[in-house]
Enzyme design. Structure first.
Site, short mmCIF file in Angstrom:
data_model
loop_
_atom_site.label_atom_id
_atom_site.label_comp_id
_atom_site.label_asym_id
_atom_site.label_seq_id
_atom_site.Cartn_x
_atom_site.Cartn_y
_atom_site.Cartn_z
N ARG A 167 0.83 -1.22 0.00
CA ARG A 167 0.00 0.00 0.00
C ARG A 167 0.87 1.27 0.00
NH1 ARG A 167 -3.15 -3.52 -0.69
NH2 ARG A 167 -5.28 -3.69 0.10
N SER A 236 -10.44 -0.32 3.48
CA SER A 236 -9.73 -0.53 4.74
C SER A 236 -9.28 0.82 5.30
CB SER A 236 -8.47 -1.38 4.52
OG SER A 236 -8.79 -2.62 3.96
N GLU A 332 -4.78 3.96 6.34
CA GLU A 332 -4.54 3.53 4.97
C GLU A 332 -4.99 4.57 3.93
OE1 GLU A 332 -4.74 1.46 1.24
OE2 GLU A 332 -6.48 2.14 2.31
N1 EPU Z 1 -10.77 -10.76 10.27
C1 EPU Z 1 -11.28 -10.65 11.55
N2 EPU Z 1 -12.31 -9.78 11.73
C2 EPU Z 1 -12.86 -9.07 10.72
C3 EPU Z 1 -12.33 -9.22 9.42
C4 EPU Z 1 -11.27 -10.07 9.22
O1 EPU Z 1 -10.82 -11.27 12.51
O2 EPU Z 1 -13.79 -8.32 10.98
C5 EPU Z 1 -9.65 -11.69 10.07
C6 EPU Z 1 -10.00 -12.71 8.98
O3 EPU Z 1 -10.60 -13.83 9.53
C7 EPU Z 1 -8.69 -13.00 8.36
C8 EPU Z 1 -7.88 -11.72 8.56
O4 EPU Z 1 -8.55 -10.96 9.56
O5 EPU Z 1 -8.05 -14.04 9.04
C9 EPU Z 1 -7.72 -10.91 7.29
O6 EPU Z 1 -8.99 -10.53 6.79
P1 EPU Z 1 -9.27 -10.35 5.23
O7 EPU Z 1 -8.71 -11.50 4.48
O8 EPU Z 1 -10.73 -10.04 5.08
O9 EPU Z 1 -8.44 -9.12 4.75
P2 EPU Z 1 -7.75 -7.87 5.45
O10 EPU Z 1 -6.33 -8.20 5.77
O11 EPU Z 1 -8.60 -7.37 6.56
C10 EPU Z 1 -6.80 -6.93 3.21
C11 EPU Z 1 -6.83 -5.66 2.42
C12 EPU Z 1 -8.15 -5.53 1.69
C13 EPU Z 1 -8.33 -6.73 0.77
C14 EPU Z 1 -8.28 -8.00 1.62
C15 EPU Z 1 -8.35 -9.26 0.80
C16 EPU Z 1 -5.38 -4.12 3.59
C17 EPU Z 1 -5.27 -2.87 4.38
N3 EPU Z 1 -6.62 -4.52 3.28
O12 EPU Z 1 -7.78 -6.82 4.24
O13 EPU Z 1 -8.06 -4.36 0.87
O14 EPU Z 1 -9.56 -6.67 0.08
O15 EPU Z 1 -7.05 -8.05 2.36
O16 EPU Z 1 -7.15 -9.47 0.12
O17 EPU Z 1 -4.35 -4.72 3.25
C18 EPU Z 1 -8.45 -2.00 0.92
O18 EPU Z 1 -7.24 -1.87 0.80
O19 EPU Z 1 -9.22 -1.03 0.99
C19 EPU Z 1 -9.01 -3.35 1.01
C20 EPU Z 1 -10.30 -3.58 1.20
#
Ligand code: EPU
Length: 336
Positions: A167, A236, A332
């Site tokens: 990012r 995010s 972010e």
């Molecule tokens: N999780 C929780 N609680 C929640 C949501 C998620 O415990 O409310 C846990 C999930 O179970 C999982 C982990 O957190 O084990 C990661 O969650 P997720 O795969 O949904 O993705 P993220 O790391 O929260 C990132 C990106 C997103 C992208 C997703 C999928 C960043 C800042 N965000 O989110 O990007 O869609 O991975 O690849 O890196 C964005 O940048 O705006 C964005 C939405």
């Protein structure tokens, strides 16, 4: 003499940011072509350069009015060219990112399927190095064409020159230096699916098309992420913090379930959403803002959020995570 874009005074930016925050631009210009941009750059209206460059406004938190010039990139166009080992897709900055992903998929070209349904414009995509479901833009990017604001001419920057990180990019670290006008993507042929993200691992790589991966990714996004058209948000709100492996070992003593991913060179990326949920903020509101009920990393505007409420919730979430895990969250979206 090339045509200057129309300059308007005191323009509302509320419909132009997906968080739906109220803010105004002192001067506002919509740019339809590189020629218009160059004409503006070499006119007296340029001043110290734009205070803000808008794409789709989907990664932006506007906490105040913008005193200077706001430039909205709306130049359009997209071409695809086959080479022996790739399809090169050149898109103008004002194209909608998802429309480009759709067009490549309709042409039977894979490579962007994991990045489907991300809101925003093509020109904004390199700034934060958009990424999702195991793929980052940097892996598919050939070059970026930009106005070098100091030199006053267009330059082409290779992928290496863009200094991409998680990012992060040269554009994010040096605001005001370059203004992106076009992006060239390199989509390798033959196509190889990236099924590294958890829920994609169950797909059978031997009998899969890019469109099928796209369908699965779009369904996952729809299930978790709020549609900014229905519930204003900027995706995010925090990055997943990268910490030394030893830090994770310490946290795990008290919180063995914490979610993390290897991030290279003795570091790990911690799931910020997991930590925010563990602090009790998932689905919790403070006035007109809340951390989303299905994805704790996304702050949503419940209707009439003010900048003070947004910054207030961001601060208390940061404080909670720091107090519980000793980890500092970084915002972010671009906060103005
Ligand atoms: N999780 C929780 N609680 C929640 C949501 C998620 O415990 O409310 C846990 C999930 O179970 C999982 C982990 O957190 O084990 C990661 O969650 P997720 O795969 O949904 O993705 P993220 O790391 O929260 C990132 C990106 C997103 C992208 C997703 C999928 C960043 C800042 N965000 O989110 O990007 O869609 O991975 O690849 O890196 C964005 O940048 O705006 C964005 C939405």
């Amino acid at each position: 003499m090339p045509q200057l874009p129309l300059l308007r005074a005191d323009v509302s930016l509320q419909p132009l940011n997906t968080f739906g925050l109220a803010a105004r631009a002192a001067t506002f210009a919509v740019i339809e072509s590189e020629e218009e941009l160059l004409a503006l750059r070499h006119s007296s209206h340029w001043g110290a350069g734009p205070a803000l460059v808008l794409g789709g406004g989907s990664n932006l938190v506007l906490t105040r009015d913008v005193a200077g010039l706001v430039v909205c990139m709306a130049n359009k166009g997209m071409t695809m060219r086959k080479t022996p080992d790739a399809v090169l897709v050149e898109c103008k900055a004002g194209e909608n990112w998802n429309a480009v992903v759709d067009a490549t998929l309709k042409a039977g070209i894979g490579g962007l399927e994991n990045l489907i349904s991300i809101p925003g414009s093509v020109g904004a995509a390199p700034v934060q190095n958009i990424g999702a479901y195991g793929v980052e833009l940097a892996q598919r990017l050939e070059s970026v064409t930009a106005l070098d604001c100091a030199a006053g001419s267009l330059v082409k920057l290779s992928r290496d020159a863009c200094q991409f990180g998680y990012r992060d990019s040269l554009f994010r670290r040096s605001p005001g230096r370059f203004l992106i006008t076009a992006v060239t993507l390199r989509l390798p042929v033959p196509w190889q699916p990236n099924l590294t993200y958890g829920e994609l691992r169950s797909l059978d790589a031997s009998s899969l098309s890019p469109a099928q991966v796209a369908q699965k990714v779009a369904a996952m996004r729809k299930a978790k992420l709020p549609d900014p058209g229905e519930m204003p948000n900027a995706g995010s709100f925090f990055k997943n913090p990268v910490v030394p492996c030893e830090r994770l070992d310490e946290i795990r003593v008290a919180y063995p379930d914490i979610v993390s991913y290897p991030a290279g060179a003795g570091t790990v990326k911690l799931a910020a959403a997991w930590m925010i949920e563990a602090c009790g903020w998932k689905g919790r509101a403070l006035g007109q803002v809340a951390m989303h009920e299905r994805q704790a990393l996304v702050m949503v505007n419940r209707g009439k959020a003010t900048a003070a409420e947004v910054l207030g919730l961001a601060s208390v979430v940061e404080k909670s995570v720091f107090e519980k895990f000793g980890v500092t969250l970084e915002r972010e979206p671009i906060v103005i």
